[in-house]
Design a protein around this motif. Structure first.
Motif, PDB file in Angstrom:
ATOM      1  N   ARG A   1      -0.895  -0.260  12.703  1.00  0.00           N
ATOM      2  CA  ARG A   1      -0.451  -1.716  13.296  1.00  0.00           C
ATOM      3  C   ARG A   1      -1.839  -2.740  13.098  1.00  0.00           C
ATOM      4  O   ARG A   1      -2.802  -2.367  13.653  1.00  0.00           O
ATOM      5  CB  ARG A   1      -0.244  -1.625  14.804  1.00  0.00           C
ATOM      6  N   GLY A   2      -1.813  -3.405  12.180  1.00  0.00           N
ATOM      7  CA  GLY A   2      -2.679  -4.337  11.793  1.00  0.00           C
ATOM      8  C   GLY A   2      -2.395  -5.594  11.626  1.00  0.00           C
ATOM      9  O   GLY A   2      -1.267  -6.152  12.000  1.00  0.00           O
ATOM     10  N   GLU A   3      -3.113  -6.567  11.475  1.00  0.00           N
ATOM     11  CA  GLU A   3      -2.987  -8.119  11.272  1.00  0.00           C
ATOM     12  C   GLU A   3      -2.041  -8.413   9.935  1.00  0.00           C
ATOM     13  O   GLU A   3      -0.977  -9.292  10.226  1.00  0.00           O
ATOM     14  CB  GLU A   3      -4.060  -9.072  11.072  1.00  0.00           C
ATOM     15  N   HIS A   4      -1.980  -7.616   8.931  1.00  0.00           N
ATOM     16  CA  HIS A   4      -1.500  -7.863   7.836  1.00  0.00           C
ATOM     17  C   HIS A   4      -0.186  -6.923   7.584  1.00  0.00           C
ATOM     18  O   HIS A   4       0.618  -7.019   6.792  1.00  0.00           O
ATOM     19  CB  HIS A   4      -2.241  -8.010   6.584  1.00  0.00           C
ATOM     20  N   TYR A   5      -0.358  -5.656   7.949  1.00  0.00           N
ATOM     21  CA  TYR A   5       0.474  -4.515   7.684  1.00  0.00           C
ATOM     22  C   TYR A   5       0.956  -3.554   8.817  1.00  0.00           C
ATOM     23  O   TYR A   5       0.087  -3.559   9.817  1.00  0.00           O
ATOM     24  CB  TYR A   5      -0.203  -3.525   6.563  1.00  0.00           C
ATOM     25  N   ARG A   6       2.248  -3.335   9.059  1.00  0.00           N
ATOM     26  CA  ARG A   6       2.679  -2.356   9.999  1.00  0.00           C
ATOM     27  C   ARG A   6       3.442  -1.445   9.518  1.00  0.00           C
ATOM     28  O   ARG A   6       4.760  -1.825   8.911  1.00  0.00           O
ATOM     29  CB  ARG A   6       3.284  -3.284  11.095  1.00  0.00           C
ATOM     30  N   VAL A   7       3.270  -0.287   9.361  1.00  0.00           N
ATOM     31  CA  VAL A   7       3.871   0.667   8.874  1.00  0.00           C
ATOM     32  C   VAL A   7       3.815   1.985   9.709  1.00  0.00           C
ATOM     33  O   VAL A   7       3.110   2.277  10.499  1.00  0.00           O
ATOM     34  CB  VAL A   7       3.144   1.185   7.341  1.00  0.00           C
ATOM     35  N   ASP A   8       5.067   2.633   9.423  1.00  0.00           N
ATOM     36  CA  ASP A   8       5.154   3.935  10.008  1.00  0.00           C
ATOM     37  C   ASP A   8       5.761   5.174   9.010  1.00  0.00           C
ATOM     38  O   ASP A   8       7.192   4.877   8.804  1.00  0.00           O
ATOM     39  CB  ASP A   8       6.175   3.779  11.183  1.00  0.00           C
TER      40      ASP A   8
ATOM     41  N   PRO B   1       0.935  -1.316   0.060  1.00  0.00           N
ATOM     42  CA  PRO B   1      -0.075  -0.015   0.161  1.00  0.00           C
ATOM     43  C   PRO B   1       0.872   1.388  -0.174  1.00  0.00           C
ATOM     44  O   PRO B   1       0.382   2.256  -0.584  1.00  0.00           O
ATOM     45  CB  PRO B   1      -0.928  -0.086   1.303  1.00  0.00           C
ATOM     46  N   VAL B   2       2.063   1.330   0.465  1.00  0.00           N
ATOM     47  CA  VAL B   2       3.009   2.456   0.621  1.00  0.00           C
ATOM     48  C   VAL B   2       3.460   2.697  -0.859  1.00  0.00           C
ATOM     49  O   VAL B   2       3.352   3.835  -1.400  1.00  0.00           O
ATOM     50  CB  VAL B   2       4.096   2.440   1.495  1.00  0.00           C
ATOM     51  N   GLU B   3       3.837   1.567  -1.480  1.00  0.00           N
ATOM     52  CA  GLU B   3       4.203   1.737  -2.980  1.00  0.00           C
ATOM     53  C   GLU B   3       3.085   2.172  -3.794  1.00  0.00           C
ATOM     54  O   GLU B   3       3.222   3.069  -4.500  1.00  0.00           O
ATOM     55  CB  GLU B   3       4.731   0.351  -3.408  1.00  0.00           C
TER      56      GLU B   3
END
Length: 294
Positions: free
Chosen positions: A143-150, A76-78
């Motif tokens: 912070r989720g089950e499938h993605y962790r982004v900062d 999702p970031v890309e």
């Protein structure tokens, strides 16, 4: 009604293809996000971002959209970064279309995990939340089950953020993803439930079933814009395709161009304001265009 033309195979000149569709009166052009598709034969696809950027440079007024960026391929970031860039290079004509991903063959053959339906839906839901924040120009900590982004910042920053469009088909995604986006495109989930396109299942889709889907997404978000993906077939081979698809919702999109166009225009009565046109048979988009856009 708006009419989009969807590129679903490799062509020698995507710039020329996009200019031709714009000249035929289509309101937008789109590109599907696959490595290939396997039905009766293997059909290669062009690279999503290269093709969309090429089409943006080749056109003047047409809107542009992935149809749809595959959430199993694209982090999702890309996806958000590419979408912001596309909005800038297109002069504000881009719409950020994202889908959950459904084609098992290309995942298996490239050594990637193909999740079962529940996981794909939940992963997609999380991705849409991340993308929404990043397109709005906000930092995103998730912070989720499938993605962790900062993500502290993402660019470039267009003058106007692109609309976020989601392909939804299951009852769960219609209820949970729709409230997060600006537009939904309805996907007939059971036709791809096994990881491939099931023409027999597609042929059983009825107009009443599509209307129920429109009503479901409007219950989730009353003001959401609604699109639908269709496959048209005109010219030699149309009779054989009609036999496969029957007389249901998709079967009526195969036949004489004027009759196909009448059926497509009638979708506005169901609360659908945009139709994305793919083609079963070569030349079908061009054949039906004068009856839609003239």
């Amino acid at each position: 009604m708006q009419w989009f033309a969807n590129l679903t195979s490799v062509v020698d000149d995507p710039a020329g293809w996009a200019r031709d569709r714009e000249a035929e009166g289509y309101d937008g052009v789109a590109c599907s996000d696959h490595f290939w598709m396997s039905r009766q034969h293997v059909t290669p696809f062009p690279h999503l971002w290269v093709t969309l950027a090429t089409m943006a440079a080749a056109t003047e007024r047409a809107l542009l959209q992935p149809a749809f960026a595959n959430n199993l391929f694209r982090h999702p970031v890309e996806f958000a970064q590419a979408s912001l860039s596309m909005q800038v290079v297109s002069g504000g004509r881009y719409e950020a279309g994202l889908g959950a991903g459904w084609a098992r063959d290309e995942m298996d053959r490239t050594g990637q995990h193909f999740p079962e339906g529940r996981e794909r839906a939940r992963r997609f839901h999380e991705a849409v939340q991340i993308v929404r924040e990043l397109l709005a120009g906000r930092p995103c900590t998730f912070r989720g089950e499938h993605y962790r982004v900062d993500v502290p910042a993402l660019g470039p920053r267009p003058a106007v953020a692109p609309p976020l469009v989601a392909s939804v088909g299951s009852p769960w995604t219609m209820r949970h993803v729709t409230p997060l986006v600006d537009r939904v495109e309805l996907k007939m989930g059971r036709s791809t439930r096994g990881g491939g396109l099931d023409l027999a299942a597609l042929g059983t889709v009825t107009r009443d079933e599509v209307q129920q889907m429109v009503d479901t997404v409007r219950d989730a978000k009353p003001d959401v814009l609604v699109s639908v993906l269709v496959f048209v077939g005109c010219g030699p081979g149309a009779d054989a395709m009609r036999q496969v698809l029957g007389d249901g919702f998709y079967g009526r999109m195969v036949g004489e161009p004027a009759e196909v166009a009448d059926h497509l225009r009638s979708l506005s009565e169901m609360g659908i304001d945009r139709v994305q046109v793919s083609q079963w048979l070569p030349g079908s988009m061009t054949a039906v265009a004068p009856y839609l856009t003239g």
